[in-house]
Enzyme design. Structure first.
Site, short mmCIF file in Angstrom:
data_model
loop_
_atom_site.label_atom_id
_atom_site.label_comp_id
_atom_site.label_asym_id
_atom_site.label_seq_id
_atom_site.Cartn_x
_atom_site.Cartn_y
_atom_site.Cartn_z
CB THR A 67 19.17 33.82 -22.46
OG1 THR A 67 20.22 34.32 -23.28
CG2 THR A 67 19.45 32.38 -22.06
CE LYS A 71 17.62 37.90 -24.28
NZ LYS A 71 18.56 39.02 -24.31
CG ASN A 92 15.66 40.60 -20.25
OD1 ASN A 92 14.67 41.16 -19.82
ND2 ASN A 92 16.89 40.96 -19.91
CG ASP A 107 19.13 42.78 -21.97
OD1 ASP A 107 19.56 42.32 -20.89
OD2 ASP A 107 18.93 42.07 -22.98
CB ALA A 135 22.52 44.42 -26.34
CG ASN A 155 23.82 47.27 -37.19
OD1 ASN A 155 24.62 46.87 -36.34
ND2 ASN A 155 23.03 46.45 -37.87
CB THR A 157 23.01 44.75 -41.28
OG1 THR A 157 24.00 43.72 -41.15
CG2 THR A 157 21.97 44.36 -42.31
CG ASP A 159 18.42 46.68 -45.23
OD1 ASP A 159 18.76 47.78 -45.69
OD2 ASP A 159 18.15 45.67 -45.91
CE LYS A 160 20.16 43.24 -37.12
NZ LYS A 160 21.20 42.26 -36.75
N GLY A 249 30.56 47.01 -19.37
CA GLY A 249 29.34 46.20 -19.49
C GLY A 249 28.97 45.43 -18.24
P1 NDP Z 1 22.94 40.34 -31.60
O1 NDP Z 1 23.49 39.16 -32.29
O2 NDP Z 1 21.46 40.53 -31.50
O3 NDP Z 1 23.53 41.67 -32.28
C1 NDP Z 1 24.92 41.80 -32.55
C2 NDP Z 1 25.20 43.19 -33.09
O4 NDP Z 1 26.61 43.32 -33.26
C3 NDP Z 1 24.59 43.45 -34.47
O5 NDP Z 1 24.23 44.81 -34.56
C4 NDP Z 1 25.76 43.12 -35.41
O6 NDP Z 1 25.68 43.82 -36.65
C5 NDP Z 1 26.92 43.64 -34.61
N1 NDP Z 1 28.18 42.99 -34.98
C6 NDP Z 1 28.61 41.75 -34.58
N2 NDP Z 1 29.82 41.50 -35.12
C7 NDP Z 1 30.17 42.59 -35.86
C8 NDP Z 1 31.31 42.93 -36.65
N3 NDP Z 1 32.35 42.10 -36.76
N4 NDP Z 1 31.33 44.14 -37.26
C9 NDP Z 1 30.29 45.00 -37.13
N5 NDP Z 1 29.18 44.73 -36.40
C10 NDP Z 1 29.12 43.55 -35.78
O7 NDP Z 1 23.60 40.31 -30.14
P2 NDP Z 1 23.06 40.98 -28.80
O8 NDP Z 1 22.58 42.35 -29.09
O9 NDP Z 1 22.17 40.04 -28.09
O10 NDP Z 1 24.41 41.07 -27.94
C11 NDP Z 1 25.42 42.01 -28.26
C12 NDP Z 1 26.41 42.08 -27.12
O11 NDP Z 1 25.75 42.57 -25.96
C13 NDP Z 1 27.02 40.74 -26.72
O12 NDP Z 1 28.39 40.94 -26.50
C14 NDP Z 1 26.34 40.41 -25.41
O13 NDP Z 1 27.15 39.64 -24.55
C15 NDP Z 1 26.14 41.80 -24.84
N6 NDP Z 1 25.09 41.89 -23.83
C16 NDP Z 1 25.42 42.43 -22.63
C17 NDP Z 1 24.50 42.56 -21.65
C18 NDP Z 1 24.91 43.14 -20.34
O14 NDP Z 1 24.11 43.09 -19.41
N7 NDP Z 1 26.10 43.72 -20.23
C19 NDP Z 1 23.08 42.15 -21.86
C20 NDP Z 1 22.81 41.66 -23.19
C21 NDP Z 1 23.80 41.51 -24.13
P3 NDP Z 1 24.82 43.24 -37.89
O15 NDP Z 1 23.41 43.63 -37.60
O16 NDP Z 1 25.38 43.93 -39.07
O17 NDP Z 1 25.03 41.75 -37.91
#
Ligand code: NDP
Length: 285
Positions: A67, A71, A92, A107, A135, A155, A157, A159-160, A249
Site C-alpha cells: 500500500t 505500489k 498491490n 483492487d 482505484a 475526473n 483533473t 489530464d489524468k 465498497g
Molecule cells: P487516489 O488519491 O489515487 O485518487 C483519488 C481520486 O479521487 C482522484 O481521481 C481525485 O481527483 C479524486 N478526488 C479526491 N477528492 C476529490 C474532490 N474533492 N473532488 C473531486 N475529485 C476528488 O486514491 P485511490 O484511488 O487510491 O483511492 C480512492 C478511494 O478508493 C479511497 O477512498 C480508498 O479508500 C478507496 N479504495 C477502496 C478499496 C476497496 O477495496 N473498497 C481499494 C482501494 C481504494 P484528482 O485526480 O482531480 O485529484
C-alpha cells in the site's frame, strides 16, 4: 508423524499502515480453514522497501500486499507482472511462486467480482467511472480486460482522465472517453454501471458526495462505490433514491482480500467470514 511448526508468512508493507484492516480479515479466513498462515501488518518506510523485498525472499514469504507509498516502487523488485498489473502500472499483491515474485493488482478484480456477485455482466456493458486515481485506474483496466464495451473516465483533473482513457484504448482496444468532473456533471447516456472511484465520502468526509447530476441516474443502472468507511455513502444513497441498484465498497474490499487469499493459499476464500469480520471491525453490526 513429524510436526510442522513453521508459519507461512504473508502481510502488508506500507507507511502509514497502522489502520489497514486487511490483516484482521485475512487472519479470520486462515483460522476458519485451519491454515498455518500468518498475516503481518508491517510499517515499511519508503527508503526501506528494497530491504523489505529482500526479506520477502529471505523469509520465503508466500506473498505480500503493498500500500502507500510502495505500489509503483515495488515493481523494480519483482520478477514478473500479471497483464493487469503491467497495464495498470501498480502492484498491490505479490505472490512468491517458488522464489519468483509475481506482481498482481487485485483492487479492480475485487470490484468486478463484487459487481458480478450482484448480477452485473461486465462483458458488453458501459461503465462510467468517477475518478482517475489508483482505484479508478485498476477498475477501468480490469473492466476493459473483461470485455466492457465502453469505459468513460470522469475526473476533476481532466489530464489524468485523458491519460487513462488513451492508455486503455491503446492497450486494450476498448473504447474509452475522458470527461471533466464539473459541478452537476451529467451521467453519460447509455451508462450501465456508474462507479464512484474517488475518495469523496471517505471518513471523515462522510457528508460529501461527487457533484454529478443525480437526476441522470435511472433504475436500470447499477451504482457502485469504492469507499468502504463508511460504506453507506451519500453517493449510494442518492443513486438508490433514483431507483438504481447499489453496491458498497465493503464488497470490493472483501473480494480483493478473497482474491489475495486464493492466490496465496490456493483455496477458495470464506468470504462470509471475511465480510463479517470487517463489519465487526468497522462497528457496522
Ligand atoms: P487516489 O488519491 O489515487 O485518487 C483519488 C481520486 O479521487 C482522484 O481521481 C481525485 O481527483 C479524486 N478526488 C479526491 N477528492 C476529490 C474532490 N474533492 N473532488 C473531486 N475529485 C476528488 O486514491 P485511490 O484511488 O487510491 O483511492 C480512492 C478511494 O478508493 C479511497 O477512498 C480508498 O479508500 C478507496 N479504495 C477502496 C478499496 C476497496 O477495496 N473498497 C481499494 C482501494 C481504494 P484528482 O485526480 O482531480 O485529484
Amino acid at each position: 508423524m513429524s510436526k510442522n511448526y513453521r508459519a507461512e508468512l504473508v502481510g502488508v508493507f506500507g507507511d502509514p499502515v497502522d489502520e489497514n484492516p486487511t490483516g484482521v480479515m485475512e487472519e479470520a479466513a486462515f483460522d476458519a480453514l485451519g491454515l498455518p498462515f500468518r498475516y503481518l501488518t508491517i510499517q515499511v518506510k519508503r527508503e526501506d522497501l528494497p530491504a523489505a523485498m529482500r526479506a520477502v525472499r529471505a523469509f520465503g514469504m508466500r506473498g505480500v500486499n503493498l500500500t502507500i507509498p510502495h505500489k509503483i516502487a515495488v515493481i523494480s523488485h519483482l520478477d514478473d507482472l500479471t497483464q493487469a498489473a503491467e497495464i495498470i502500472g501498480a502492484v498491490n499483491t505479490v505472490v512468491n511462486e517458488g522464489g519468483r515474485l509475481i506482481g498482481d493488482n487485485t483492487d479492480g478484480k475485487g470490484m468486478l467480482e463484487s459487481l458480478r456477485e450482484n448480477g452485473c455482466r461486465i462483458n458488453g456493458s458501459n461503465l462510467a467511472i468517477l475518478g482517475a486515481g489508483g482505484a479508478a485506474r485498476a477498475i477501468a483496466v480490469e473492466a476493459a480486460l473483461a470485455g466492457a464495451e465502453k469505459v468513460t473516465i470522469i475526473n476533476r483533473t481532466l489530464d489524468k482522465a485523458q491519460e487513462l482513457a488513451e492508455m486503455i484504448q491503446r492497450r486494450t482496444g476498448v473504447t474509452a472517453e475522458a470527461l471533466p468532473l464539473l459541478p452537476k456533471a451529467p451521467v453519460p447516456g447509455g451508462t450501465d454501471i456508474l462507479v464512484n472511484g474517488t475518495s469523496i465520502g471517505l471518513y471523515p468526509d462522510v457528508g460529501s458526495r461527487p457533484d454529478i447530476d443525480y437526476a441522470g441516474i435511472t433504475p436500470d443502472m447499477v451504482a457502485a462505490d469504492v469507499v468502504f468507511n463508511d460504506p453507506n455513502t451519500l453517493f449510494l444513497k442518492a443513486a438508490g433514491a433514483r431507483g438504481a441498484k447499489t453496491i458498497n465498497g465493503l464488497g470490493m474490499l472483501v473480494n480483493q482480500g478473497a482474491v489475495n487469499f486464493t492466490l496465496w493459499t490456493g483455496r477458495e476464500a470464506p468470504k462470509a467470514i471475511m465480510e463479517k469480520t470487517l463489519r465487526g471491525e468497522f462497528g457496522l453490526d
